[in-house]
Design a protein around this motif. Structure first.
Motif, mmCIF file in Angstrom:
data_model
loop_
_atom_site.group_PDB
_atom_site.id
_atom_site.type_symbol
_atom_site.label_atom_id
_atom_site.label_comp_id
_atom_site.label_asym_id
_atom_site.label_seq_id
_atom_site.Cartn_x
_atom_site.Cartn_y
_atom_site.Cartn_z
ATOM 1 N N SER A 114 13.744 -19.599 -15.583
ATOM 2 C CA SER A 114 12.828 -18.966 -16.522
ATOM 3 C C SER A 114 13.545 -18.562 -17.808
ATOM 4 C CB SER A 114 12.178 -17.742 -15.879
ATOM 5 O OG SER A 114 11.437 -17.004 -16.816
ATOM 6 N N GLU A 115 12.837 -18.709 -18.925
ATOM 7 C CA GLU A 115 13.416 -18.321 -20.218
ATOM 8 C C GLU A 115 13.710 -16.828 -20.271
ATOM 9 O OE1 GLU A 115 11.192 -20.548 -19.849
ATOM 10 O OE2 GLU A 115 11.810 -22.291 -21.039
ATOM 11 N N ASP A 117 10.306 -18.091 -27.247
ATOM 12 C CA ASP A 117 10.662 -17.171 -26.169
ATOM 13 C C ASP A 117 12.136 -16.791 -26.159
ATOM 14 O OD1 ASP A 117 11.290 -19.763 -25.574
ATOM 15 O OD2 ASP A 117 9.887 -19.939 -23.907
#
Length: 341
Positions: free
Chosen positions: A153-154, A268
């Motif tokens: 996940s970012e 992000d």
């Protein structure tokens, strides 16, 4: 005489038969070719299409078309996000966007990231894909290690790297521990280093996707071509340059298109690592972070919607030009094969 008459009658009968069958003769006419009837969709076929494609069309309209239309509508107002918009400003929001130096800098950062992503990730991914396409020990493990950063996940990546790359982070501490304290820098806040730090993070994060995509493309290259080239005396790099890369070109073009769109919409990682204020001073702001900081965080949702429309138009124009001039060969080949069938 009788034999001559029989031969003459036989020849006349054969000519008549040929004329009837369309095999010759001046008065013979070829039978008309049967016309193929086009199968039209009846009510049952139309209902089937509506049932199968209807939910996807509704989702696309509800989550893509409708938000774009509403963003374009709100972009003409000065709106704080509560209640219906009433303060109509026309094109003023768009004029401010075009003339704002902060937005111009953010656009420049996006274009820089776009170009450097292609320059850094493309060649490195091709070399790794060629390496991993050969039989070697630990091949599966290396593929997993390269692809793992892409699936993380970012938020996790951004949070972890923001702590590691800070002034008192793990990277500077490691450099000081091995006697390279002079190499320690403020990797995130220094304007001369921050953009390159971002490029290193993006390359590490997304190169795995390019490698897997290129490996899939390499599976479609026939082994017979490699064997024939080797028999003709071609070296390994000549084979890769003359055979592999041309046949891998469609996959390269698709990856480049995805990389371009991702670079234009980058948000992000920049927002998580640098935040809304540090990104502009460190020189890593993007159009998306500009939209959030000057729209939602500033309480001017109308202006934020206008920025979103500008980002959408820039991405759409670049995508159309890319499809028209770069993906033209691939789309024409697909249409030609469809017509041939």
């Amino acid at each position: 005489m009788s034999n001559t008459r029989e031969k003459t009658s036989t020849e006349k009968g054969s000519k008549a038969d040929l004329a009837q069958r369309g095999g010759g003769g001046a008065n013979a006419s070829l039978p008309p070719k049967p016309r193929r009837r086009r199968r039209g969709f009846g009510w049952a076929g139309r209902m089937e299409i509506a049932i199968l494609a209807g939910p996807a069309v509704l989702v696309f309209i509800g989550f893509v078309i409708f938000p774009v239309v509403m963003a374009a509508y709100y972009g003409f107002f000065r709106w704080n996000g509560y209640g219906p918009p009433t303060d109509f400003v026309g094109l003023q929001n768009y004029v401010v966007i075009v003339t704002d130096k902060a937005f111009q800098e953010a656009l420049g950062h996006n274009l820089f990231i776009l170009v450097m992503s292609l320059v850094l990730q493309g060649p490195a991914a091709i070399l790794l894909a060629l390496l991993l396409n050969r039989k070697m020990r630990g091949q599966s493990l290396i593929r997993v290690l390269i692809f793992v950063p892409y699936v993380i996940s970012e938020v996790v990546v951004g949070t972890g790297l923001s702590l590691m790359l800070s002034t008192n982070g793990a990277l500077n501490g490691f450099l000081e521990a091995i006697g390279l304290g002079s190499w320690a820098h403020d990797w995130l806040a220094d304007p001369s280093l921050a953009i390159w730090t971002l490029m290193g993070i993006l390359t590490w994060k997304y190169i795995g996707f390019a490698v897997i995509l290129f490996l899939a493309g390499l599976q479609g290259v026939p082994e017979e071509l490699y064997e024939a080239a080797a028999l003709d005396g071609a070296s390994y790099w000549q084979i890769q340059w003359r055979i592999t890369l041309p046949l891998l070109a469609p996959t390269l073009r698709i990856w480049a298109f995805l990389s371009v769109i991702g670079a234009l919409q980058l948000f992000d990682l920049v927002y998580i690592i640098w935040g809304q204020y540090v990104a502009s001073t460190a020189g890593t702001s993007t159009m998306a972070t500009y939209m959030v900081s000057n729209g939602r965080d500033a309480g001017n949702f109308g202006y934020g919607n206008a920025v979103a429309v500008v980002i959408f138009l820039i991405s759409l124009i670049i995508a159309l030009f890319y499809q028209r001039f770069v993906l033209r060969r691939d789309t024409q080949g697909a249409l030609t094969e469809r017509k041939a069938k």
